[in-house]
Design a protein around this motif. Structure first.
Motif, PDB file in Angstrom:
ATOM      1  N   MET A 258       0.830  -1.204   0.000  1.00  0.00           N
ATOM      2  CA  MET A 258       0.000   0.000   0.000  1.00  0.00           C
ATOM      3  C   MET A 258       0.867   1.257   0.000  1.00  0.00           C
ATOM      4  SD  MET A 258      -3.013  -1.144  -0.100  1.00  0.00           S
ATOM      5  CE  MET A 258      -4.001  -2.598   0.287  1.00  0.00           C
ATOM      6  N   PRO A 259       0.307   2.405  -0.411  1.00  0.00           N
ATOM      7  CA  PRO A 259       1.063   3.660  -0.386  1.00  0.00           C
ATOM      8  C   PRO A 259       1.616   3.953   1.009  1.00  0.00           C
ATOM      9  CG  PRO A 259      -0.970   3.940  -1.621  1.00  0.00           C
ATOM     10  CD  PRO A 259      -1.036   2.578  -1.007  1.00  0.00           C
ATOM     11  N   ALA A 260       2.824   4.472   1.067  1.00  0.00           N
ATOM     12  CA  ALA A 260       3.500   4.710   2.352  1.00  0.00           C
ATOM     13  C   ALA A 260       2.730   5.693   3.233  1.00  0.00           C
ATOM     14  CB  ALA A 260       4.917   5.212   2.096  1.00  0.00           C
ATOM     15  N   ASP A 261       2.052   6.665   2.605  1.00  0.00           N
ATOM     16  CA  ASP A 261       1.365   7.665   3.432  1.00  0.00           C
ATOM     17  C   ASP A 261       0.088   7.132   4.079  1.00  0.00           C
ATOM     18  OD1 ASP A 261      -0.169   7.517   1.144  1.00  0.00           O
ATOM     19  OD2 ASP A 261      -0.068   9.668   0.670  1.00  0.00           O
ATOM     20  N   TRP A 262      -0.306   5.882   3.779  1.00  0.00           N
ATOM     21  CA  TRP A 262      -1.415   5.260   4.499  1.00  0.00           C
ATOM     22  C   TRP A 262      -0.953   4.709   5.845  1.00  0.00           C
ATOM     23  CZ3 TRP A 262      -4.515   2.027   0.333  1.00  0.00           C
ATOM     24  CH2 TRP A 262      -4.996   2.901  -0.642  1.00  0.00           C
ATOM     25  N   GLU A 263       0.368   4.513   5.988  1.00  0.00           N
ATOM     26  CA  GLU A 263       0.986   4.122   7.254  1.00  0.00           C
ATOM     27  C   GLU A 263       0.518   2.753   7.750  1.00  0.00           C
ATOM     28  OE1 GLU A 263       0.625   7.297  10.094  1.00  0.00           O
ATOM     29  OE2 GLU A 263       1.255   8.810   8.629  1.00  0.00           O
ATOM     30  N   PHE A 264       0.403   1.795   6.823  1.00  0.00           N
ATOM     31  CA  PHE A 264       0.103   0.414   7.218  1.00  0.00           C
ATOM     32  C   PHE A 264       1.430  -0.307   7.472  1.00  0.00           C
ATOM     33  CE2 PHE A 264      -4.045   0.406   4.494  1.00  0.00           C
ATOM     34  CZ  PHE A 264      -4.663   1.206   5.448  1.00  0.00           C
ATOM     35  N   THR A 265       1.991  -0.097   8.655  1.00  0.00           N
ATOM     36  CA  THR A 265       3.296  -0.651   9.001  1.00  0.00           C
ATOM     37  C   THR A 265       3.201  -1.425  10.302  1.00  0.00           C
ATOM     38  OG1 THR A 265       3.987   1.275  10.305  1.00  0.00           O
ATOM     39  CG2 THR A 265       4.391   1.352   7.915  1.00  0.00           C
ATOM     40  N   GLU A 266       4.242  -2.205  10.584  1.00  0.00           N
ATOM     41  CA  GLU A 266       4.288  -2.951  11.846  1.00  0.00           C
ATOM     42  C   GLU A 266       4.244  -1.993  13.034  1.00  0.00           C
ATOM     43  OE1 GLU A 266       4.324  -6.218  12.388  1.00  0.00           O
ATOM     44  OE2 GLU A 266       4.329  -6.823  10.279  1.00  0.00           O
ATOM     45  N   GLU A 267       4.846  -0.819  12.874  1.00  0.00           N
ATOM     46  CA  GLU A 267       4.896   0.139  13.980  1.00  0.00           C
ATOM     47  C   GLU A 267       3.533   0.748  14.288  1.00  0.00           C
ATOM     48  OE1 GLU A 267       8.621  -0.810  12.442  1.00  0.00           O
ATOM     49  OE2 GLU A 267       6.993   0.188  11.329  1.00  0.00           O
ATOM     50  N   THR A 268       2.666   0.877  13.267  1.00  0.00           N
ATOM     51  CA  THR A 268       1.349   1.489  13.493  1.00  0.00           C
ATOM     52  C   THR A 268       0.256   0.453  13.734  1.00  0.00           C
ATOM     53  OG1 THR A 268       0.844   1.536  11.121  1.00  0.00           O
ATOM     54  CG2 THR A 268       1.965   3.463  12.056  1.00  0.00           C
ATOM     55  N   MET A 269       0.607  -0.834  13.678  1.00  0.00           N
ATOM     56  CA  MET A 269      -0.382  -1.882  13.922  1.00  0.00           C
ATOM     57  C   MET A 269      -0.765  -1.890  15.401  1.00  0.00           C
ATOM     58  SD  MET A 269      -0.147  -5.998  13.132  1.00  0.00           S
ATOM     59  CE  MET A 269       0.379  -5.736  11.435  1.00  0.00           C
ATOM     60  N   THR A 270      -2.048  -1.788  15.689  1.00  0.00           N
ATOM     61  CA  THR A 270      -2.502  -1.658  17.071  1.00  0.00           C
ATOM     62  C   THR A 270      -3.088  -2.944  17.644  1.00  0.00           C
ATOM     63  OG1 THR A 270      -4.718  -0.907  16.407  1.00  0.00           O
ATOM     64  CG2 THR A 270      -3.025   0.784  16.690  1.00  0.00           C
ATOM     65  N   ALA A 271      -3.161  -4.006  16.844  1.00  0.00           N
ATOM     66  CA  ALA A 271      -3.723  -5.271  17.321  1.00  0.00           C
ATOM     67  C   ALA A 271      -3.064  -6.411  16.556  1.00  0.00           C
ATOM     68  CB  ALA A 271      -5.241  -5.303  17.118  1.00  0.00           C
ATOM     69  N   PRO A 272      -3.010  -7.588  17.134  1.00  0.00           N
ATOM     70  CA  PRO A 272      -2.459  -8.733  16.406  1.00  0.00           C
ATOM     71  C   PRO A 272      -3.337  -9.080  15.209  1.00  0.00           C
ATOM     72  CG  PRO A 272      -2.725  -9.215  18.767  1.00  0.00           C
ATOM     73  CD  PRO A 272      -3.448  -7.946  18.498  1.00  0.00           C
ATOM     74  N   ILE A 273      -2.747  -9.753  14.224  1.00  0.00           N
ATOM     75  CA  ILE A 273      -3.532 -10.282  13.109  1.00  0.00           C
ATOM     76  C   ILE A 273      -4.276 -11.515  13.611  1.00  0.00           C
ATOM     77  CG2 ILE A 273      -3.465 -11.313  10.815  1.00  0.00           C
ATOM     78  CD1 ILE A 273      -0.944  -9.695  10.253  1.00  0.00           C
ATOM     79  N   ARG A 274      -5.589 -11.478  13.525  1.00  0.00           N
ATOM     80  CA  ARG A 274      -6.410 -12.593  13.997  1.00  0.00           C
ATOM     81  C   ARG A 274      -7.290 -13.098  12.862  1.00  0.00           C
ATOM     82  NH1 ARG A 274      -5.839 -12.783  19.488  1.00  0.00           N
ATOM     83  NH2 ARG A 274      -5.420 -10.830  20.585  1.00  0.00           N
ATOM     84  N   GLY A 275      -7.654 -14.371  12.925  1.00  0.00           N
ATOM     85  CA  GLY A 275      -8.476 -14.967  11.882  1.00  0.00           C
ATOM     86  C   GLY A 275      -9.671 -15.703  12.429  1.00  0.00           C
TER      87      GLY A 275
END
Length: 417
Positions: A258-275
Motif C-alpha cells: 500500500m502507499p506509504a502515506d497510508w501508514e500500514f506498518t508494523e509500527e502502526t499496527m494496534t492489534a495482532p492479526i487474527r483470523g
C-alpha cells in the motif's frame, strides 16, 4: 415429548451466545413476552474477528431493535469504493424502500455489547462468563431440555437456541455436523493507526495475488473513525491454494504494497492479526431439531457472495423468535413441535435460493482465470457494477427496477441451499 413446564424451567428459552444472532433472538423473544435467559461465555467488552463494516441490511435490523445509531462511535458510510483491474470507483448503496441508504462501521469490541445491552433493556436476563459445554437431553424423547455449563451448573428451559457460532458445541452435542458441500471462508484482520481512519466509503480490493495466482476473495480497508482502520482479507475454500496459504503472511504482504502515506506498518499496527472461519450457505442443518433452534453462524447463515454475517445473524434471530413465540404460546406439545418444524423451511424460503446462487458464484470464481476475467471485464462497466452491488449485497426491493426483478427471480428459481 417431555419438556420442563414454565414452573420447572429456569426460563422459557435459553439462548446460548450473546453475539448479534443470540442478542437479536433474545430481544425479539422478550418483546413477544417470553422469559429469556441469554448465556455468554466471555465478558463484555470483548474482541471478535470481523471487518466491522455493516451493510444497509444490518442497519435495518439495528433500527428495528431501537439501537441508537446516532450515538457517538457509529461511523456512517455511503457505499463501496471498489479497487481492481487498474480502476478505482465509488458505488453508493442503492436507493431502496426496504433498506436504508447508508452503512455503518462499529468495532466488535463494543458492537456486541451494545446489542446485548439493548436486549437486556427489553427484558432479557444476561449472564456473562458462563460457558455452555453440553445439552441436557430428555431420556425418553432425546429432546434438549436445558444446558450444562463448565462450572457444573444446569439450566433448564422449554426450548434452547444455539447462537454459539461456527464451532457450536450445542449443535455437535445434538449430532448436527457441518456439510462438506457448502463453501467455507476465512477472514483475517488487524488495525492500523492511519490517515485512512475516516472515510465515507467501505473500500474493497478485488485482486488478491499469491505470487502469480489471483485468489478468490477480497481485501478491505474500513475506517473506524477513531484514528484506526480495520484492514483485512477474506478468502474462499473453492481455490486449490486454500489449504496452503499463510493468511497472516498474505495480509502482511498485501498491506506492505500500500502507499506509504497510508501508514500500514508494523509500527502502526494496534492489534495482532487474527483470523476466523466463515461458515456459509447453511452449512449446518436442519435449523431445528428436537428442541434446538440454530441461528446465525451456528447454522451457517453467512452470505457466500460477500462473507456478510451480522445482518443474517440478526435476521435469522428475528425469524426464529417469531416461530418460537408462536410455538410456545398456549399450544400442546404436539402443536408446538409442528410449528417449530416450520422454521427450517421458513429460512430456506427466505435465503435458500439466494445462498445457492452464492454457492455457484464462489465455485465459479475458484476456477483459474474466472476471477481475473470478471475483474478485467466487469469493472469497467458502471451499470454492471451497480447490478453487482445489489446481487452481492442481497439488496433489492420486492417490486423494484429491472435488476431487482432479475435477482429476485433467480433466487426464486434456484434450488434452496
Amino acid at each position: 415429548m417431555t419438556v420442563p413446564t414454565a414452573n420447572q424451567a429456569d426460563a422459557d428459552v435459553i439462548v446460548v451466545g450473546a453475539g448479534p444472532a443470540g442478542s437479536a433472538t433474545a430481544f425479539h423473544l422478550a418483546r413477544a413476552g417470553l422469559d429469556v435467559l441469554l448465556l455468554e461465555k466471555t465478558r463484555f467488552p470483548r474482541e471478535k474477528v470481523c471487518g466491522d463494516g455493516l451493510t444497509p441490511r444490518a442497519v435495518k435490523q439495528l433500527l428495528n431493535m431501537g439501537v441508537d445509531i446516532d450515538a457517538p462511535g457509529w461511523i456512517r458510510n455511503k457505499g463501496l469504493r471498489v479497487v481492481g483491474g487498474g480502476l478505482r470507483f465509488e458505488l453508493d448503496w442503492p436507493q431502496l424502500d426496504r433498506f436504508p441508504d447508508f452503512g455503518l462501521v462499529r468495532t466488535r469490541q463494543d458492537f456486541d455489547q451494545i446489542v446485548a445491552a439493548n436486549a437486556v433493556k427489553n427484558g432479557v436476563r444476561l449472564m456473562e462468563g458462563v460457558t455452555v459445554t453440553a445439552p441436557v437431553l430428555d431420556d425418553r424423547s432425546g429432546h434438549i431440555v436445558g444446558v450444562e455449563t463448565k462450572d457444573g451448573r444446569t439450566f433448564r428451559s422449554r426450548l434452547v437456541v444455539a447462537a454459539d457460532g461456527n464451532s457450536t458445541r450445542l449443535a455437535l452435542g445434538m449430532g448436527l455436523h457441518k456439510r462438506e458441500d457448502r463453501p467455507m471462508g476465512v477472514a483475517v484482520r488487524t488495525y492500523f493507526e492511519s490517515p485512512r481512519h475516516d472515510d465515507d466509503y467501505l473500500e474493497i480490493w478485488l485482486e488478491l495475488w499469491d505470487g502469480d495466482t489471483l485468489l478468490p476473495g477480497y481485501g478491505w480497508i474500513f475506517g473506524v473513525g477513531d484514528g484506526t482502520a480495520n484492514v483485512g482479507l477474506g478468502l474462499l475454500n473453492t481455490s486449490a491454494q486454500f489449504k496452503n496459504i499463510d493468511y497472516r503472511d498474505l495480509l502482511r504482504r498485501w498491506t506492505r504494497s500500500m502507499p506509504a502515506d497510508w501508514e500500514f506498518t508494523e509500527e502502526t499496527m494496534t492489534a495482532p492479526i487474527r483470523g476466523a472461519a466463515l461458515p456459509m450457505a447453511f452449512n449446518r442443518q436442519p435449523h431445528y431439531t428436537r428442541g434446538l433452534v440454530l441461528v446465525g453462524d451456528s447454522g451457517g447463515a453467512i452470505n457466500p457472495f460477500n462473507g456478510e454475517g451480522i445482518a443474517y445473524a440478526m435476521e435469522t434471530g428475528e425469524i426464529a423468535a417469531e416461530v418460537v413465540a408462536k410455538a410456545l404460546r398456549g399450544t400442546t406439545p404436539a402443536q408446538q413441535e409442528r410449528i417449530l418444524r416450520t422454521y427450517p423451511q421458513t429460512l430456506k424460503d427466505a435465503y435458500g435460493g439466494y445462498f445457492t446462487l452464492g454457492k455457484w458464484f464462489v465455485e465459479a470464481i475458484g476456477k483459474p482465470g474466472v476471477m481475473s476475467f470478471g475483474t478485467r471485464h466487469g469493472l469497467p462497466h458502471p451499470r454492471l457494477m451497480r447490478f453487482a452491488i445489489k446481487l452481492l449485497g442481497n439488496l433489492t426491493d420486492r417490486r423494484g427496477d429491472a435488476s431487482d426483478l432479475i435477482i429476485n427471480a433467480l433466487s426464486k428459481v434456484a434450488p434452496p441451499a
